[in-house]
Scaffold this active site. Structure first.
Site, PDB file in Angstrom:
ATOM      1  N   GLY A   1      40.492  41.547  46.321  1.00 48.50           N
ATOM      2  CA  GLY A   1      41.634  41.570  45.416  1.00 48.50           C
ATOM      3  C   GLY A   1      42.341  40.261  45.206  1.00 48.50           C
TER       4      GLY A   1
ATOM      5  N   ARG B   1      36.031  38.521  42.717  1.00 52.97           N
ATOM      6  CA  ARG B   1      36.528  37.643  41.655  1.00 52.97           C
ATOM      7  C   ARG B   1      36.762  36.222  42.152  1.00 52.97           C
ATOM      8  NH1 ARG B   1      39.462  39.484  37.302  1.00 52.97           N
ATOM      9  NH2 ARG B   1      39.783  41.449  38.410  1.00 52.97           N
TER      10      ARG B   1
ATOM     11  N   ARG C   1      36.786  41.607  28.782  1.00 48.56           N
ATOM     12  CA  ARG C   1      38.027  41.504  29.536  1.00 48.56           C
ATOM     13  C   ARG C   1      39.272  41.286  28.672  1.00 48.56           C
ATOM     14  NH1 ARG C   1      39.402  38.145  32.739  1.00 48.56           N
ATOM     15  NH2 ARG C   1      40.413  39.532  34.235  1.00 48.56           N
TER      16      ARG C   1
ATOM     17  N   GLU D   1      36.116  41.789  51.284  1.00 52.30           N
ATOM     18  CA  GLU D   1      35.237  41.988  50.137  1.00 52.30           C
ATOM     19  C   GLU D   1      35.683  41.133  48.942  1.00 52.30           C
ATOM     20  OE1 GLU D   1      35.620  46.142  49.447  1.00 52.30           O
ATOM     21  OE2 GLU D   1      34.715  46.733  51.346  1.00 52.30           O
ATOM     22  N   PRO D   2      35.640  39.808  49.050  1.00 48.00           N
ATOM     23  CA  PRO D   2      36.015  38.972  47.910  1.00 48.00           C
ATOM     24  C   PRO D   2      34.973  39.072  46.802  1.00 48.00           C
ATOM     25  CG  PRO D   2      35.053  37.625  49.629  1.00 48.00           C
ATOM     26  CD  PRO D   2      35.172  39.021  50.199  1.00 48.00           C
TER      27      PRO D   2
ATOM     28  N   CYS E   1      32.499  44.906  14.693  1.00 47.39           N
ATOM     29  CA  CYS E   1      33.372  45.639  13.765  1.00 47.39           C
ATOM     30  C   CYS E   1      34.429  46.451  14.515  1.00 47.39           C
ATOM     31  CB  CYS E   1      32.535  46.543  12.855  1.00 47.39           C
ATOM     32  SG  CYS E   1      31.553  45.617  11.673  1.00 47.39           S
ATOM     33  N   GLU E   2      35.294  45.760  15.213  1.00 48.09           N
ATOM     34  CA  GLU E   2      36.423  46.342  15.939  1.00 48.09           C
ATOM     35  C   GLU E   2      37.583  45.357  15.859  1.00 48.09           C
ATOM     36  OE1 GLU E   2      36.464  49.242  17.619  1.00 48.09           O
ATOM     37  OE2 GLU E   2      34.330  49.747  17.862  1.00 48.09           O
TER      38      GLU E   2
END
Length: 426
Positions: A241, A280, A316, A277-278, A345-346
């Site tokens: 985290g 990111r 993201r 648990e790294p 197309c969004e």
């Protein structure tokens, strides 16, 4: 830190100009720096070693599960945190020893539990009574013993985006801390189950140490109670985290050294191995998404820079309101206020909105920074767009570590039944 820097007016990945990769591989593509991945694993590991914390670093491979990345992480001695049977297969294929694998996730299937048992993983992070019962039945049938931690939800507010907040009681993750002693007693009485640890994970992209401090205090209180109940706890899993600096204007998140110092303050009370648990923090700044400007579009209200990367390549920004710095590979000079958008197309297909950034023209290359985590792993072929290639750089060398998947390959995956014509005539 990372190894993407400007030299002589050109942005490089280590010793390779990004323009050379674009020419050889095409765009969009992900570009990873092996040196940055390696440095981040070492920094995290060495921080815990220097703080005197007995530890096992298990890279959260959901951040980036490319085989080249996993092979590099494994060669540095780290284990992995997996959240699916597919990730387990990827980890083992990359040579990660099963005894350095922890298995998290709320919806492990019977097949996934059985495969992980057969592999002999380090620990199952069990998230519900239902999962505990299923694991017990499978282990007993196989004549095996499953090492288990219960993931405990401490109801701690991590002060991060709601979609990546996992440690509050209204989320789907873990068991309530108020019921932990009860369910640990159930686990200890089940066949095929060996209680070995306690697990927590409160969220992602956390930019302050205070939520961790709160959660670790809850963990220590629970450990005291569980040991008083007679459980032999040999490890605690603190999850991951720790945030990364996506935006230069934002205050830097705590460094791994600061995090390790906090863990050390609690580890004497824990009195056992600490699993972290790294994800990111290892992967994000080790990668960029390389894209080319397709068009400039001057609208009444704003200027749009249309690029050949899209939300299917990097979701993201639209999914998490995420900010990614965008740099020109060969800066022209000057800045402008623009929206950077893709061809999907969004309306949600954007990579930046209302951003002051280097002025660009059709054909220019842009690097979307800090895209090494939750980029390629969340990409798709929406609109039958080519799945972007992934490239790994080491020094002055680079290789394609995931080939692109063009429309022809996607179409070949489909099957048209012989009876389609008949169905159309009904």
């Amino acid at each position: 830190m990372h190894h993407f820097n400007e030299r002589d007016g050109v942005l490089y990945a280590e010793d390779v100009p990004l323009s050379a990769i674009a020419e050889a591989v095409g765009t969009p593509c992900y570009v990873y720096s092996a040196a940055t991945f390696a440095r981040h694993v070492r920094v995290f590991t060495e921080a815990l070693e220097s703080a005197g914390v007995p530890h096992l670093v298990c890279y959260a491979m959901k951040a980036n599960s490319n085989q080249a990345v996993l092979s590099l992480v494994g060669a540095l001695g780290a284990g992995v945190d997996v959240v699916s049977g597919g990730e387990l297969k990827r980890a083992l294929a990359a040579g990660i020893p099963a005894n350095r694998v922890v298995f998290s996730g709320v919806g492990k299937t019977d097949r996934e539990l059985a495969d992980a048992l057969d592999a002999g993983i380090y620990c199952f992070n069990v998230e519900s009574e239902s999962e505990l019962a299923a694991l017990s039945a499978i282990a007993a049938e196989k004549g095996l013993t499953a090492p288990v931690s219960l993931r405990v939800n401490p109801d701690v507010t991590p002060n991060t985006h709601a979609k990546i907040s996992t440690g509050q009681k209204e989320t789907k993750f873990g068991i309530p801390v108020s019921r932990a002693r009860e369910i640990y007693a159930q686990a200890a009485a089940l066949p095929g189950i060996m209680v070995s640890g306690v697990d927590m994970h409160i969220g992602s992209q956390i930019t302050s140490l205070s939520p961790f401090d709160h959660a670790f205090t809850v963990m220590g209180d629970l450990l005291d109670a569980l040991r008083a109940d007679g459980h032999a706890i040999t490890h605690v899993d603190l999850g991951g985290g720790l945030g990364v600096p996506y935006e230069d204007a934002r205050a830097d998140p705590p460094r791994p050294e600061d995090y390790a110092a906090l863990v050390a303050r609690h580890s004497n009370r824990f009195g056992c191995t600490v699993v972290v648990e790294p994800g990111r923090v290892i992967a994000a700044n080790a990668g960029v998404l390389l894209t080319r400007v397709v068009h400039r579009k001057e609208a009444e209200e704003k200027t749009f820079i249309v690029v050949d990367a899209a939300m299917n390549d990097l979701i993201r920004p639209t999914l998490y309101d995420a900010h990614h710095e965008i740099r020109a590979v060969v800066p022209r000079g000057g800045t402008e206020l623009v929206d950077v958008v893709g061809p999907v197309c969004e309306t949600g297909d954007y990579l930046a909105q209302g951003r002051t950034m280097p002025r660009t023209e059709r054909g220019d290359l842009l690097a979307i920074m800090s895209a090494g985590a939750y980029g390629a792993v969340q990409s798709s072929t929406y609109n039958t767009r080519t799945l972007a290639a992934e490239v790994m750089v080491s020094g002055d060398r680079f290789d394609v570590v995931r080939r692109p998947m063009p429309p022809e390959d996607q179409i070949a995956l489909d099957h048209v039944p012989d009876w389609i014509g008949e169905a159309a005539r009904r």
